[in-house]
Design a protein around this motif. Sequence first.
Motif, PDB file in Angstrom:
ATOM      1  N   THR A 182     -38.171   9.303 -41.539  1.00 42.85           N
ATOM      2  CA  THR A 182     -37.490   9.308 -42.834  1.00 42.85           C
ATOM      3  C   THR A 182     -36.154  10.026 -42.712  1.00 42.85           C
ATOM      4  O   THR A 182     -35.999  10.927 -41.884  1.00 42.85           O
ATOM      5  CB  THR A 182     -38.355  10.003 -43.896  1.00 42.85           C
ATOM      6  OG1 THR A 182     -38.890  11.166 -43.320  1.00 42.85           O
ATOM      7  CG2 THR A 182     -39.466   9.116 -44.370  1.00 42.85           C
TER       8      THR A 182
ATOM      9  N   LYS B  92     -44.323   7.127 -48.290  1.00 38.93           N
ATOM     10  CA  LYS B  92     -43.481   6.601 -47.214  1.00 38.93           C
ATOM     11  C   LYS B  92     -42.572   5.487 -47.754  1.00 38.93           C
ATOM     12  O   LYS B  92     -41.388   5.444 -47.429  1.00 38.93           O
ATOM     13  CB  LYS B  92     -44.415   6.068 -46.116  1.00 38.93           C
ATOM     14  CG  LYS B  92     -43.849   6.089 -44.752  1.00 38.93           C
ATOM     15  CD  LYS B  92     -43.717   7.462 -44.167  1.00 38.93           C
ATOM     16  CE  LYS B  92     -42.888   7.358 -42.898  1.00 38.93           C
ATOM     17  NZ  LYS B  92     -42.728   8.562 -42.175  1.00 38.93           N
ATOM     18  N   MET B  95     -39.734   6.873 -49.588  1.00 42.68           N
ATOM     19  CA  MET B  95     -38.754   7.596 -48.772  1.00 42.68           C
ATOM     20  C   MET B  95     -37.918   6.695 -47.871  1.00 42.68           C
ATOM     21  O   MET B  95     -36.816   7.080 -47.483  1.00 42.68           O
ATOM     22  CB  MET B  95     -39.465   8.658 -47.921  1.00 42.68           C
ATOM     23  CG  MET B  95     -39.960   9.829 -48.754  1.00 42.68           C
ATOM     24  SD  MET B  95     -41.102  10.816 -47.846  1.00 42.68           S
ATOM     25  CE  MET B  95     -39.989  11.857 -46.951  1.00 42.68           C
ATOM     26  N   LEU B  96     -38.443   5.516 -47.535  1.00 39.43           N
ATOM     27  CA  LEU B  96     -37.710   4.664 -46.600  1.00 39.43           C
ATOM     28  C   LEU B  96     -36.653   3.823 -47.321  1.00 39.43           C
ATOM     29  O   LEU B  96     -36.837   3.449 -48.482  1.00 39.43           O
ATOM     30  CB  LEU B  96     -38.675   3.739 -45.857  1.00 39.43           C
ATOM     31  CG  LEU B  96     -39.653   4.410 -44.897  1.00 39.43           C
ATOM     32  CD1 LEU B  96     -40.600   3.391 -44.304  1.00 39.43           C
ATOM     33  CD2 LEU B  96     -38.911   5.137 -43.778  1.00 39.43           C
ATOM     34  N   GLN B 100     -34.791   0.016 -43.506  1.00 42.26           N
ATOM     35  CA  GLN B 100     -35.929   0.451 -42.668  1.00 42.26           C
ATOM     36  C   GLN B 100     -37.174  -0.385 -42.970  1.00 42.26           C
ATOM     37  O   GLN B 100     -37.906  -0.764 -42.067  1.00 42.26           O
ATOM     38  CB  GLN B 100     -36.234   1.927 -42.927  1.00 42.26           C
ATOM     39  CG  GLN B 100     -35.266   2.861 -42.230  1.00 42.26           C
ATOM     40  CD  GLN B 100     -35.536   4.305 -42.601  1.00 42.26           C
ATOM     41  OE1 GLN B 100     -35.563   4.644 -43.788  1.00 42.26           O
ATOM     42  NE2 GLN B 100     -35.755   5.142 -41.601  1.00 42.26           N
TER      43      GLN B 100
END
Lengths: 183, 264
Positions: A182, B92, B95-96, B100
Amino acid sequence: MSTPSYTNKMKKAVQMLFFRRHRQPGVKGWELKRSLGRDYMKVIQILNNRLRDIGMKVKTVYEDQTNREKPTREQLEKARFFVTVSDPSAIDTLSGWRVDDIAALTAAVAYINSKQGKAPRKEVEKLLKEKLPNWRVEKTLNMYIRRGYLDEDEDKILFLGWRSRAEIDQKLLSTLLLKQPTE
Amino acid sequence: MSRRKKIGREYLLRILSLCLSVSKKGVDPFEVEVKKILNSISRYLSEWELPEDFKLDIETLSQLSSIVELQARWIKNLSSSLYVDPLLIELKIKMLSSEQLKTVFAKCWHPIVEMQQLVPKRVKEAIDYWNLLPPTEERWPKLEDQKINGVDQTTFEELKKQGLIAEATFEDSIKEMWEKLKSKGDEVSFWEFIRSDSYEEAAKRAYLTSFLVTYGYATMKIDSLKEQVYLIPFKEQQRKTNRRQGVSIPLSIAKTELNKVREA
């Protein structure tokens, strides 16, 4: 192993698997059995070996949405067979999809998968709205449903659709997501 | 009815609703405390006298058994390598970046391969079809040219008189029928609902009722033993899905049938 008889059967299997016969791509096991005979799985196995050399494989999607090590004859007949690209790294483009659309699909599939295969549409919408405008979320989800990546029931619960089960390696998706660094 | 019996029934209905909600929404089935519920249900068993009560009891037990099955599947999934904590995945995803997420997708996407090909047989069929197809002038004769002397304005009233527009749209008519059906109660006899003094009106009502069911404003219940058809209105229109295949129910609305209802 590929005797003339099997070669002919393999040609027939290629026609059946590559050229769409129904609204949805792919062929049911019973259709393969009817055209290729009782040993149709042997034909598929030979074809699979040949396809592997050119970066493709025959993917079997079972009716009850599970991966099976040793499927029964009945489960195979009810399953749907597709030809898919075996090595994703060989694909240069993502078929003209917008980055947003792919990101949202990845998020939706990974989320539904983590929730044991079903999640209320509202929850998925809430997740996607973190990064997409409201109007786009609904439009995008409807597009995934139309394309077969997602499925929705009358209680507005979302499931993984037939296309997700055929095209997306769900286990790998979760693993890669967790491994992604991240920012 | 005794107070205890009433409480017991309400308890069973609540458990039924909880079980259905858990199995449909995919929430943690361990939220249903099966053992505790079974103990409570057994305490009410001596109260039941009517077949409906026993039916409700059996239905609740059946739903509870489905929950136990779900719990087994849940544990199996938790112990499998496929299991990932949903919260972790959610975090996750949040956050990506889109880029990504795209990279992840590209690594696990195996698109279906399909081809299209035109075979000589199909080309021949197409040529034959084209040769046999009459010109559009023959298929759709031209409307006679009408002289337009002048353009004038008209009113809705005038259009209604000439029959060019209907008094109410089809959708309005369906919604009006839906309101009528809802006002009649939770379960209404189909024949009672379409009953009218004239055959034409009854036929029209039956026609609109069929759309009420098709468009998800109501559903039908058929009692084969009593040979009765009931309409159950929904409070909100139900969305169509492709998971469940609809079933067509042909109902003859012959004059004799309607007369029987009118005389009843």
